[in-house]
Write a protein that holds these residues in place. Structure first.
Motif, short mmCIF file in Angstrom:
data_model
loop_
_atom_site.label_atom_id
_atom_site.label_comp_id
_atom_site.label_asym_id
_atom_site.label_seq_id
_atom_site.Cartn_x
_atom_site.Cartn_y
_atom_site.Cartn_z
N ARG A 1 -9.60 -7.65 0.92
CA ARG A 1 -8.61 -6.96 1.75
C ARG A 1 -7.19 -7.38 1.35
NH1 ARG A 1 -11.92 -7.66 7.44
NH2 ARG A 1 -12.78 -5.54 7.52
N LEU B 1 -3.95 -5.26 -0.13
CA LEU B 1 -2.62 -5.25 0.45
C LEU B 1 -1.55 -5.60 -0.59
CD1 LEU B 1 -1.05 -4.85 3.11
CD2 LEU B 1 -1.20 -7.33 3.45
N THR B 2 -1.88 -6.53 -1.50
CA THR B 2 -0.91 -6.87 -2.55
C THR B 2 -0.58 -5.65 -3.41
OG1 THR B 2 -2.62 -7.60 -4.11
CG2 THR B 2 -1.70 -9.25 -2.65
N LEU C 1 0.01 -5.36 10.69
CA LEU C 1 0.89 -6.36 10.12
C LEU C 1 1.90 -6.81 11.18
CD1 LEU C 1 1.72 -4.75 6.65
CD2 LEU C 1 -0.17 -6.29 7.25
N TYR D 1 -4.52 -14.74 8.58
CA TYR D 1 -5.42 -13.58 8.53
C TYR D 1 -6.35 -13.62 9.74
CZ TYR D 1 -9.48 -10.86 6.93
OH TYR D 1 -10.53 -9.98 6.83
N VAL E 1 6.28 -1.10 3.36
CA VAL E 1 5.05 -0.50 3.89
C VAL E 1 5.07 1.01 3.69
CG1 VAL E 1 3.84 0.08 6.04
CG2 VAL E 1 4.49 -2.29 5.56
N VAL F 1 -5.15 -1.64 9.35
CA VAL F 1 -4.63 -3.01 9.31
C VAL F 1 -3.37 -3.11 10.16
CG1 VAL F 1 -3.38 -2.50 7.17
CG2 VAL F 1 -3.80 -4.87 7.80
#
Length: 468
Positions: free
Chosen positions: A456, A460-461, A374, A440, A349, A372
């Motif tokens: 989205r 993130l990928t 996680l 999700y 991250v 976001v």
């Protein structure tokens, strides 16, 4: 061979006497009944074989004895509610006892034990009949959270629902094993609750979650309820080799050496959205009766509840809000130390945020300005989950353990193992979503699988550098 004494107790070589009528475990499959069987069977006076289907056999024999005695099942109500599962006449009940007692006595003599215990699926449906045959019978009502039963059922039958009484629920609804197992849990648990309500003084409720987190205390309760002598240290020795192996039971028990609580909460990864609304409402209604956490629309996303059991005195909504406000006013805590299983996500991250630039912003537009959350679910239920709140517009990240306010645009939740596989390139997000390894959630503007959710996740990928 055992007979029936004047006091109604069994007599004979090694048989049990009045007050020692059988003990029946009322349970659904995948609810910890084999563990409870091992604990009972380890007691020096108690013998509990693998599943015998003896309650079902009693019902079949009742039909035959009714014909022999010319005494059809009663349709009248009775004080103990036994008519609900087919009350039989006194001669039929006595005949059933004469038929079934020798089986129990033979087993007790072979094991050198004094009291018979039975652990058979569906026994609750025949509780009234069992009480007519053995008025002193005791019932241990075993419960488990519905989502954990579903998770355990799917784990035990990965290629299709077989065994444990699952078969009648296949295809109802079609191609939805989660809903099928929810219906299974509802039917079996309803019958157990009804038996407990009808025969309150003869029933002891035991929750699986209590059994595995406090096995010594719970088995002491059980022994006290059925009148067995205390057996200190029985939990530590219950996995010995003396138990009978032949017969149905939990396939994992023979490779277990101690009582563990790490299977509590595995249902958090189950897709509750697969359960139709009316069915889920009935499941939640019964779960509330049993003191369990409700299964809401956001089940499986965010931090897991600290406990699947609702405390005895639940605060009202107003009290909940007041407590939340108090927590909001508390001073900020010192930086947390993340556990080892969370470090890989933390590194990825932070590296991703550090590399964000104009190209990333152009590629993802407004999604590159969102926030976001996680979540990484801890390997053990007793451990706190880890989370990261990413503010993509500001390029900042904060981390923490435990619960986190769902104040971001969207969130992604998965187990530590699922995140490790993803970051190692052994899985991709599409497969992880399909399997339910990652879940999700958002504020309502883009459901999972929608175009909004897909954009989205694509963002993130790129941020984390993982396969799509």
């Amino acid at each position: 061979m055992a007979g029936v004494g004047a006091d109604g107790g069994r007599t004979g070589n090694g048989g049990a006497r009045a007050g020692d009528d059988p003990v029946f475990v009322l349970c659904a499959g995948r609810s910890g009944s084999t563990l409870l069987r091992f604990l009972l069977d380890a007691h020096p006076d108690l013998a509990c074989p693998p599943e015998t289907r003896l309650p079902w056999l009693a019902r079949q024999l009742a039909t035959a004895w009714g014909v022999i005695e010319n005494a059809p099942p009663s349709a009248d109500g009775s004080a103990d509610g036994s008519a609900a599962d087919g009350a039989v006449s006194a001669p039929v009940a006595a005949g059933l006892r004469r038929s079934l007692d020798p089986m129990m006595t033979s087993y007790l003599e072979r094991r050198g034990k004094k009291r018979y215990c039975d652990k058979s699926l569906g026994a609750a449906q025949h509780a009234g009949l069992l009480r007519q045959i053995w008025p002193g019978a005791r019932f241990i009502c075993l419960y488990r959270h519905p989502m954990d039963v579903i998770a355990s059922g799917i784990e035990a039958s990965p290629w299709g629902l077989t065994s444990y009484g699952f078969e009648p629920y296949i295809g109802v609804p079609p191609d939805n094993n989660v809903a099928a197992l929810a219906r299974y849990w509802l039917d079996y648990t309803t019958s157990i609750v009804r038996a407990e309500e009808r025969f309150t003084d003869h029933c002891l409720p035991v929750r699986y979650e209590d059994l595995v987190t406090d096995p010594d205390g719970q088995i002491e309760r059980v022994f006290g309820f059925i009148g067995a002598t205390p057996a200190p240290g029985i939990v530590a020795r219950c996995f010995g080799p003396e138990h009978q192996r032949f017969g149905p039971g939990d396939y994992k028990i023979w490779n277990t050496s101690r009582v563990r609580a790490d299977s509590v909460g595995r249902g958090w990864a189950m897709p509750a959205g697969k359960i139709p609304g009316p069915l889920l409402a009935r499941v939640n209604e019964l779960a509330e009766v049993l003191g369990y956490v409700q299964v809401g629309e956001h089940w499986g996303t965010g931090a897991r509840p600290a406990d699947l059991r609702v405390r005895k005195h639940n605060p009202s909504r107003a009290a909940d809000e007041a407590q939340a406000a108090e927590r909001a006013d508390e001073p900020a805590q010192a930086p947390v130390t993340l556990p080892d299983w969370a470090l890989a996500v933390d590194r990825r991250v932070r590296a991703g945020l550090a590399a964000v630039g104009q190209e990333f912003a152009r590629a993802h537009g407004t999604r590159a300005k969102e926030s976001v959350l996680l979540f990484v679910s801890a390997p053990g239920w007793a451990d706190a989950d880890a989370w990261w709140r990413l503010d993509l517009a500001a390029g900042t990240v904060t981390e923490g353990l435990g619960d986190a306010a769902a104040d971001t645009d969207w969130s992604l939740t998965g187990s530590a193992l699922a995140w490790d596989r993803l970051l190692a390139g052994e899985s991709n997000l599409g497969v992880a979503f399909r399997r339910g390894d990652l879940r999700y959630a958002d504020q309502g503007d883009a459901g999972a699988g929608s175009v909004g959710a897909d954009t989205r996740v694509a963002m993130l990928t790129d941020l984390l550098g993982v396969p799509r």
